[in-house]
Scaffold this motif. Structure first.
Motif, PDB file in Angstrom:
ATOM      1  N   GLY A   1     -30.238  16.684 -14.232  1.00  0.00           N
ATOM      2  CA  GLY A   1     -30.990  16.674 -15.482  1.00  0.00           C
ATOM      3  C   GLY A   1     -32.182  17.617 -15.438  1.00  0.00           C
ATOM      4  N   GLU A   2     -32.879  17.632 -14.308  1.00  0.00           N
ATOM      5  CA  GLU A   2     -34.011  18.562 -14.158  1.00  0.00           C
ATOM      6  C   GLU A   2     -33.534  20.012 -14.236  1.00  0.00           C
ATOM      7  N   LEU A   3     -32.403  20.277 -13.620  1.00  0.00           N
ATOM      8  CA  LEU A   3     -31.888  21.646 -13.616  1.00  0.00           C
ATOM      9  C   LEU A   3     -31.360  22.056 -14.989  1.00  0.00           C
ATOM     10  N   LEU A   4     -30.855  21.099 -15.754  1.00  0.00           N
ATOM     11  CA  LEU A   4     -30.403  21.432 -17.106  1.00  0.00           C
ATOM     12  C   LEU A   4     -31.560  21.938 -17.965  1.00  0.00           C
ATOM     13  N   VAL A   5     -32.750  21.405 -17.718  1.00  0.00           N
ATOM     14  CA  VAL A   5     -33.936  21.867 -18.437  1.00  0.00           C
ATOM     15  C   VAL A   5     -34.353  23.245 -17.937  1.00  0.00           C
TER      16      VAL A   5
ATOM     17  N   ILE B   1     -30.191  32.469  -7.452  1.00  0.00           N
ATOM     18  CA  ILE B   1     -30.252  31.032  -7.733  1.00  0.00           C
ATOM     19  C   ILE B   1     -29.136  30.616  -8.680  1.00  0.00           C
ATOM     20  N   ARG B   2     -28.858  31.415  -9.683  1.00  0.00           N
ATOM     21  CA  ARG B   2     -27.811  31.072 -10.642  1.00  0.00           C
ATOM     22  C   ARG B   2     -26.437  31.016  -9.968  1.00  0.00           C
ATOM     23  N   ARG B   3     -26.219  31.900  -9.016  1.00  0.00           N
ATOM     24  CA  ARG B   3     -24.940  31.881  -8.294  1.00  0.00           C
ATOM     25  C   ARG B   3     -24.816  30.602  -7.466  1.00  0.00           C
ATOM     26  N   LEU B   4     -25.879  30.221  -6.766  1.00  0.00           N
ATOM     27  CA  LEU B   4     -25.851  28.981  -5.999  1.00  0.00           C
ATOM     28  C   LEU B   4     -25.629  27.776  -6.902  1.00  0.00           C
ATOM     29  N   LEU B   5     -26.290  27.770  -8.045  1.00  0.00           N
ATOM     30  CA  LEU B   5     -26.151  26.655  -8.985  1.00  0.00           C
ATOM     31  C   LEU B   5     -24.729  26.571  -9.528  1.00  0.00           C
ATOM     32  N   ARG B   6     -24.178  27.702  -9.884  1.00  0.00           N
ATOM     33  CA  ARG B   6     -22.806  27.731 -10.401  1.00  0.00           C
ATOM     34  C   ARG B   6     -21.824  27.174  -9.364  1.00  0.00           C
ATOM     35  N   ASP B   7     -21.986  27.587  -8.110  1.00  0.00           N
ATOM     36  CA  ASP B   7     -21.077  27.132  -7.059  1.00  0.00           C
ATOM     37  C   ASP B   7     -21.241  25.632  -6.783  1.00  0.00           C
ATOM     38  N   ALA B   8     -22.500  25.175  -6.752  1.00  0.00           N
ATOM     39  CA  ALA B   8     -22.750  23.756  -6.491  1.00  0.00           C
ATOM     40  C   ALA B   8     -22.182  22.886  -7.610  1.00  0.00           C
TER      41      ALA B   8
ATOM     42  N   ARG C   1     -15.396  16.774  -7.110  1.00  0.00           N
ATOM     43  CA  ARG C   1     -15.417  15.680  -6.139  1.00  0.00           C
ATOM     44  C   ARG C   1     -14.907  14.384  -6.770  1.00  0.00           C
ATOM     45  N   PRO C   2     -14.112  13.624  -6.009  1.00  0.00           N
ATOM     46  CA  PRO C   2     -13.640  12.336  -6.544  1.00  0.00           C
ATOM     47  C   PRO C   2     -14.800  11.344  -6.644  1.00  0.00           C
ATOM     48  N   GLY C   3     -14.739  10.501  -7.646  1.00  0.00           N
ATOM     49  CA  GLY C   3     -15.726   9.444  -7.786  1.00  0.00           C
ATOM     50  C   GLY C   3     -16.993   9.825  -8.520  1.00  0.00           C
ATOM     51  N   VAL C   4     -17.090  11.074  -8.966  1.00  0.00           N
ATOM     52  CA  VAL C   4     -18.299  11.492  -9.684  1.00  0.00           C
ATOM     53  C   VAL C   4     -18.350  10.776 -11.036  1.00  0.00           C
ATOM     54  N   PRO C   5     -19.449  10.079 -11.361  1.00  0.00           N
ATOM     55  CA  PRO C   5     -19.538   9.393 -12.668  1.00  0.00           C
ATOM     56  C   PRO C   5     -19.392  10.379 -13.822  1.00  0.00           C
ATOM     57  N   GLY C   6     -18.906   9.862 -14.937  1.00  0.00           N
ATOM     58  CA  GLY C   6     -18.623  10.729 -16.080  1.00  0.00           C
ATOM     59  C   GLY C   6     -19.824  11.503 -16.588  1.00  0.00           C
ATOM     60  N   ASP C   7     -20.970  10.825 -16.717  1.00  0.00           N
ATOM     61  CA  ASP C   7     -22.164  11.512 -17.230  1.00  0.00           C
ATOM     62  C   ASP C   7     -22.596  12.639 -16.286  1.00  0.00           C
TER      63      ASP C   7
ATOM     64  N   LEU D   1     -22.766  18.464 -14.778  1.00  0.00           N
ATOM     65  CA  LEU D   1     -22.371  19.553 -13.879  1.00  0.00           C
ATOM     66  C   LEU D   1     -21.579  20.612 -14.641  1.00  0.00           C
ATOM     67  N   ARG D   2     -20.745  20.175 -15.570  1.00  0.00           N
ATOM     68  CA  ARG D   2     -19.993  21.129 -16.381  1.00  0.00           C
ATOM     69  C   ARG D   2     -20.954  21.991 -17.213  1.00  0.00           C
ATOM     70  N   ALA D   3     -21.979  21.352 -17.779  1.00  0.00           N
ATOM     71  CA  ALA D   3     -22.963  22.090 -18.565  1.00  0.00           C
ATOM     72  C   ALA D   3     -23.771  23.046 -17.687  1.00  0.00           C
ATOM     73  N   LEU D   4     -24.111  22.627 -16.474  1.00  0.00           N
ATOM     74  CA  LEU D   4     -24.843  23.499 -15.557  1.00  0.00           C
ATOM     75  C   LEU D   4     -24.010  24.707 -15.167  1.00  0.00           C
ATOM     76  N   ARG D   5     -22.746  24.471 -14.915  1.00  0.00           N
ATOM     77  CA  ARG D   5     -21.873  25.590 -14.532  1.00  0.00           C
ATOM     78  C   ARG D   5     -21.787  26.612 -15.666  1.00  0.00           C
ATOM     79  N   ALA D   6     -21.680  26.125 -16.887  1.00  0.00           N
ATOM     80  CA  ALA D   6     -21.607  27.043 -18.036  1.00  0.00           C
ATOM     81  C   ALA D   6     -22.914  27.803 -18.215  1.00  0.00           C
TER      82      ALA D   6
END
Length: 283
Positions: free
Chosen positions: A233-237, A247-254, A261-267, A272-277
């Motif tokens: 959430g902090e990174l989305l801001v 930094i953007r490349r590291l963020l995209r990869d992370a 990863r299995p088990g990641v909560p939906g929210d 993470l999808r929004a951060l990657r975009a």
């Protein structure tokens, strides 16, 4: 520092252009004597800035070309302080380019010099530690980072370079956190990276965004979903204002890896999808 300023303008192009313009004038007009040394020193500083900006733009080969030019000019000018800064930057780019042994060689050559101030020596000890990590010398890595911290506790002489202000305990922790993260020691990296993000001017490390991105990746790797969601959430801001390609490349990869990863909560997966975009370059 420029990379800590939200919404900063990428400076690689202007920095390169400024240096090339000065170099053309130097070639045409020439320079000698004391004035010449001052001109060479100013040109070396411009080349150093261009090299750093190119690194931040993830143009590592170009960065090293400008670092070599800055080193040559600093030596022509007899500017030992600028030479040390350029050597640090050269080691930095070597490490980020996957050439850890070159990073180690540069750091150890600098440490072999006499009369390094404690803060400058601390900087090269941290760089040495990162090179040692590539060589697999884990005990030596920990020893080098401890020595880097110890050096910061020593009194600083008046001739400490002004540019060394950013070499702090938080900066050493940032670099140590990088080593632990890249070694897959994510649980160990978390408290070290958190230390680099504490409150106060001491913790305004130069590549603060890298610390936050690596923390996100560590949380995802160890399944600390609540912490990962808060950090995402902090990174989305912050992400829309990030201009550093590194930094953007590291963020995209992370974000991409974490989203698979299995088990990641939906929210969290949505974040993470929004951060990657957001971190992806425009089509």
């Amino acid at each position: 520092m420029l990379d800590n300023a939200p919404g900063g303008t990428p400076i690689a192009g202007p920095a390169v252009g400024a240096f090339l313009a000065v170099r053309r004038r130097l070639v045409t007009a020439g320079a000698g004597g004391r004035v010449g040394r001052e001109v060479w020193a100013a040109a070396a500083e411009l080349a150093e800035i261009a090299g750093w900006a190119l690194f931040d733009a993830a143009r590592f080969r170009a960065a090293q070309r400008f670092n070599r030019e800055a080193l040559r000019l600093a030596r022509l000018a007899g500017d030992a302080s600028m030479e040390l800064l350029v050597l640090q930057n050269t080691g930095l780019v070597a490490g980020w380019s996957g050439r850890g042994r070159d990073e180690l060689a540069i750091a150890e050559a600098a440490l072999a010099r006499r009369r390094l101030t404690p803060r400058v020596a601390s900087m090269f000890r941290a760089r040495q530690a990162q090179g040692l990590a590539v060589a697999g010398a884990e005990w030596e890595v920990a020893k080098a980072f401890r020595r880097a911290h110890d050096l910061l506790g020593e009194s600083e002489p008046a001739h400490t370079p002004a540019w060394a202000w950013w070499v702090t305990h938080a900066e050493i922790d940032r670099q140590h956190g990088r080593v632990l993260h890249d070694a897959g020691r994510w649980a160990e990296a978390i408290p070290v990276l958190r230390g680099a993000l504490g409150d106060g001017p001491e913790n305004e490390v130069g590549y603060r965004g890298v610390v936050t991105v690596r923390l996100l990746d560590c949380y995802l790797r160890v399944g600390a979903w609540a912490e990962a969601e808060q950090t995402a959430g902090e990174l989305l801001v912050a992400a829309p204002e990030m201009t550093s390609a590194v930094i953007r490349r590291l963020l995209r990869d992370a974000a991409a890896h974490g989203g698979r990863r299995p088990g990641v909560p939906g929210d969290l997966r949505d974040a993470l999808r929004a951060l990657r975009a957001t971190a992806s370059p425009p089509a």
